[in-house]
Write a protein that holds these residues in place. Structure first.
Motif, PDB file in Angstrom:
ATOM      1  N   UNK A   1      15.211  11.691   8.435  1.00 37.74           N
ATOM      2  CA  UNK A   1      13.829  11.686   7.538  1.00 37.74           C
ATOM      3  C   UNK A   1      14.066  12.056   5.956  1.00 37.74           C
ATOM      4  N   UNK A   2      14.982  13.066   5.942  1.00 37.44           N
ATOM      5  CA  UNK A   2      15.413  13.450   4.596  1.00 37.44           C
ATOM      6  C   UNK A   2      16.256  12.610   3.860  1.00 37.44           C
ATOM      7  N   UNK A   3      16.856  11.725   4.310  1.00 37.05           N
ATOM      8  CA  UNK A   3      17.655  10.790   3.723  1.00 37.05           C
ATOM      9  C   UNK A   3      17.074   9.525   3.594  1.00 37.05           C
ATOM     10  N   UNK A   4      15.647   9.369   3.309  1.00 33.95           N
ATOM     11  CA  UNK A   4      14.810   8.042   3.098  1.00 33.95           C
ATOM     12  C   UNK A   4      15.321   7.087   4.329  1.00 33.95           C
ATOM     13  N   UNK A   5      15.479   7.566   5.443  1.00 35.12           N
ATOM     14  CA  UNK A   5      15.758   6.937   6.686  1.00 35.12           C
ATOM     15  C   UNK A   5      17.263   6.547   6.965  1.00 35.12           C
TER      16      UNK A   5
ATOM     17  N   UNK B   1       0.752  -1.228   0.120  1.00 35.14           N
ATOM     18  CA  UNK B   1       0.068  -0.054   0.116  1.00 35.14           C
ATOM     19  C   UNK B   1       0.907   1.292   0.023  1.00 35.14           C
ATOM     20  N   UNK B   2       2.207   1.139   0.520  1.00 37.04           N
ATOM     21  CA  UNK B   2       3.079   2.089   0.602  1.00 37.04           C
ATOM     22  C   UNK B   2       4.514   1.811   0.501  1.00 37.04           C
ATOM     23  N   UNK B   3       5.371   2.252  -0.062  1.00 40.63           N
ATOM     24  CA  UNK B   3       6.895   2.006  -0.088  1.00 40.63           C
ATOM     25  C   UNK B   3       7.404   2.533   1.224  1.00 40.63           C
ATOM     26  N   UNK B   4       8.629   1.846   1.673  1.00 40.63           N
ATOM     27  CA  UNK B   4       9.183   2.134   2.832  1.00 40.63           C
ATOM     28  C   UNK B   4       9.737   3.511   2.689  1.00 40.63           C
ATOM     29  N   UNK B   5      10.211   4.115   1.497  1.00 33.46           N
ATOM     30  CA  UNK B   5      10.745   5.600   1.513  1.00 33.46           C
ATOM     31  C   UNK B   5       9.611   6.402   1.763  1.00 33.46           C
ATOM     32  N   UNK B   6       8.272   6.151   1.333  1.00 33.17           N
ATOM     33  CA  UNK B   6       7.114   6.840   1.519  1.00 33.17           C
ATOM     34  C   UNK B   6       6.661   6.922   2.863  1.00 33.17           C
ATOM     35  N   UNK B   7       6.722   5.689   3.565  1.00 28.63           N
ATOM     36  CA  UNK B   7       6.557   5.655   5.087  1.00 28.63           C
ATOM     37  C   UNK B   7       7.341   6.562   5.975  1.00 28.63           C
ATOM     38  N   UNK B   8       8.529   6.437   5.493  1.00 27.50           N
ATOM     39  CA  UNK B   8       9.644   7.451   6.310  1.00 27.50           C
ATOM     40  C   UNK B   8       9.224   8.784   6.026  1.00 27.50           C
ATOM     41  N   UNK B   9       8.957   9.362   4.924  1.00 22.19           N
ATOM     42  CA  UNK B   9       8.481  10.717   4.365  1.00 22.19           C
ATOM     43  C   UNK B   9       7.069  10.965   5.466  1.00 22.19           C
ATOM     44  N   UNK B  10       6.285  10.082   5.286  1.00 18.10           N
ATOM     45  CA  UNK B  10       4.968  10.309   5.999  1.00 18.10           C
ATOM     46  C   UNK B  10       4.898  10.137   7.436  1.00 18.10           C
ATOM     47  N   UNK B  11       5.577   9.133   7.937  1.00 17.49           N
ATOM     48  CA  UNK B  11       5.719   9.078   9.244  1.00 17.49           C
ATOM     49  C   UNK B  11       6.822   8.881  10.309  1.00 17.49           C
ATOM     50  N   UNK B  12       7.785   9.032   9.861  1.00 16.53           N
ATOM     51  CA  UNK B  12       9.021   8.907  10.760  1.00 16.53           C
ATOM     52  C   UNK B  12       9.210  10.202  11.587  1.00 16.53           C
ATOM     53  N   UNK B  13       9.442   9.919  12.890  1.00 18.12           N
ATOM     54  CA  UNK B  13       9.525  11.199  13.782  1.00 18.12           C
ATOM     55  C   UNK B  13      11.229  11.612  13.835  1.00 18.12           C
ATOM     56  N   UNK B  14      12.010  10.869  13.300  1.00 13.23           N
ATOM     57  CA  UNK B  14      13.440  10.834  13.340  1.00 13.23           C
ATOM     58  C   UNK B  14      13.898  12.259  12.166  1.00 13.23           C
ATOM     59  N   UNK B  15      14.139  13.248  12.824  1.00  8.62           N
ATOM     60  CA  UNK B  15      14.315  14.256  11.894  1.00  8.62           C
ATOM     61  C   UNK B  15      15.646  14.327  11.141  1.00  8.62           C
ATOM     62  N   UNK B  16      16.604  13.616  11.790  1.00  6.91           N
ATOM     63  CA  UNK B  16      17.861  13.511  11.386  1.00  6.91           C
ATOM     64  C   UNK B  16      18.052  12.551   9.940  1.00  6.91           C
TER      65      UNK B  16
END
Length: 517
Positions: free
Chosen positions: A286-290, A269-284
């Protein structure tokens, strides 16, 4: 000349000799000798692609270049370019920088490199108990701390319960959370004396007390394993609402969210990279696909590292894992095993130079310098000087009254033919007193500064002999010096001269202007 040159170079395996009288002259320029070992050094160094094969053509070609080079340097010397202050200053600065790599005991340093590499190939799980003690603690306080650590060790040996004793008595604040368990560690992750104890204690045993700058320690080695190398993973991190609770309750919002995200990824339903962008709380990340970048054992929470290193295939996802900051899904990007010794040599050198273990190599060299060149000390004057230092030095405000000490201008110590006086030591102390922050008593700080002063004087004396002790140092200095002279000569006679020749520039322009329309 070729046959003489070939005979000289090939007939002897001891080319680079330190005694100038034994060095063989290849040719002279304006009466000054150019030595055979110098030619071989530049010939071997500057011929790339295996062209330094000592064939007749190769030797003749390079000798022609070398002779021209020496003639140009001689011209620069004739113009006295070597007396220009800016060039002398540049050469002096380079010499000090180059000398740094020679101011240690090579044998000890190589042993430290090999020791560190072997330790990096192994990870040790260890528990720890600390009794704090200042480095310059009084003997009475030292004895109290030592008795404490001895008693704690006896209790551990009797109860077989390191964790409980560490939780109750360790003065390491982390013990109230981890009960002394440090997890797996490897080389360079602790102070060197601690690391030595870790790698010398057998599995299952409790070490004898040992001291570091933090105090007295005992450790228990729980297990050892081959090093897992380095790993780079990407993560989706969902933060906890209450990060003070390490393992939150089962129906926490963070836990529900992370499992829902993983379900959506698995069902496409979603890619890992999109999930990082939409849901990850780690700011460091997040901008690097996790992506977290490479890390090794001892850098993250233990269960986080275990989950990461358990991943086998690139792109493989972990199940959600819980840490003190939240919940995580990991994706394997790349693994790197521990490199070979040669691959890691530069990294090892950098780490050793920044680590206290490098002191061993320097101390060994100081002792060798004292032995080789002769060392004498006026112990009575030293003790009197240190006894006169008051507590103002702890604030960096010590201003000595030199006239109150008899023999202030007398010799304090001597290395070779270089003597230092009491006044020299006090001047050094005043200049460097603010650089020391770890001492509580004037006497301890003064003793430490005294050792620094001895080291400085010994190394300064030793630097005078580097060109004799190390042929490669002599070659490098001469190469750099001649290079500076040749550059300045070329600048004066060609580049700058041409830029000021307006008629010549105009004439050249007229001859080529139609080529560059």
């Amino acid at each position: 000349l070729f046959f003489l040159l070939l005979f000289i170079i090939l007939a002897s395996s001891a080319i680079a000799q330190t005694n100038t009288g034994d060095r063989r002259v290849l040719f002279t320029v304006q009466g000054k000798p150019v030595f055979e070992d110098e030619f071989k050094y530049v010939y071997t160094k500057n011929n790339i692609n295996n062209q330094a094969d000592f064939s007749e053509k190769s030797l003749r070609d390079y000798l022609d270049l070398f002779v021209k080079f020496r003639l140009k340097v001689a011209q620069a010397e004739e113009l006295k370019l070597d007396t220009v202050e800016s060039l002398k200053s540049e050469l002096s600065s380079y010499k000090k920088q180059l000398a740094k790599s020679y101011l240690n005991d090579k044998d000890v340093y190589q042993r430290l490199e090999k020791e560190a590499y072997e330790r990096l190939k192994e990870e040790v799980k260890v528990s720890h108990l600390l009794v704090r003690l200042d480095p310059d603690a009084a003997p009475a306080d030292t004895l109290i701390a030592y008795k404490k650590i001895i008693n704690y060790r006896k209790s551990i040996l009797k109860t077989k319960d390191f964790a409980s004793i560490a939780y109750q008595y360790s003065e390491d604040p982390s013990a109230k959370v981890n009960k002394g368990n440090l997890g797996y560690i490897t080389a360079f992750q602790t102070v060197y004396p601690f690391e030595n104890a870790v790698y010398s204690t057998p599995v299952g045993e409790v070490s004898l007390p040992f001291r570091t700058k933090f105090g007295y320690h005992i450790i228990q080695v729980e297990a050892k394993r081959p090093a897992r190398g380095q790993i780079n993973v990407a993560q989706i991190a969902v933060a906890r609402a209450d990060q003070s609770k390490v393992f939150y309750n089962a129906d926490s919002a963070a836990k529900s969210k992370i499992f829902s995200i993983l379900s959506d990824i698995k069902s496409n339903k979603i890619t890992f990279e999109q999930a990082v962008s939409d849901y990850s709380d780690d700011k460091k990340t997040k901008s690097k696909n996790g992506e977290m970048g490479f890390f090794s054992t001892g850098k993250m929470a233990e269960n986080f590292e275990d989950a990461a290193f358990a991943l086998k295939d690139k792109g493989q996802l972990s199940e959600p894992i819980s840490t003190s900051v939240g919940w995580h899904i990991l994706k394997l990007i790349e693994k790197k095993p521990v490199g070979t010794f040669n691959e890691m040599k530069t990294e090892l050198k950098t780490k050793i130079d920044r680590d206290s273990r490098s002191d061993l190599s320097r101390i060994s060299l100081i002792n060798k310098i004292k032995e080789k060149y002769g060392w004498t000390e006026n112990t009575n004057l030293k003790n009197e000087l240190i006894a006169k230092v008051d507590s103002s030095i702890l604030k960096g405000a010590f201003l000595p009254f030199t006239d109150t000490i008899k023999g202030m201008n007398s010799q304090l110590f001597k290395i070779g033919d270089s003597a230092s006086t009491g006044k020299d030591f006090y001047s050094f102390m005043v200049k460097n007193q603010r650089t020391k922050k770890k001492f509580n008593t004037a006497a301890a700080l003064s003793e430490d500064l005294y050792e620094d002063f001895i080291e400085l004087r010994c190394l300064e004396y030793y630097e005078k002999f580097l060109e004799v002790e190390f042929p490669e140092f002599r070659f490098l200095m001469k190469e750099y010096r001649d290079g500076i002279l040749l550059f300045d000569l070329t600048d004066r006679m060609v580049w700058s001269k041409a830029s000021k020749d307006t008629s010549g520039l105009k004439s050249f322009y007229e001859t080529v202007k139609t080529k560059y329309l």
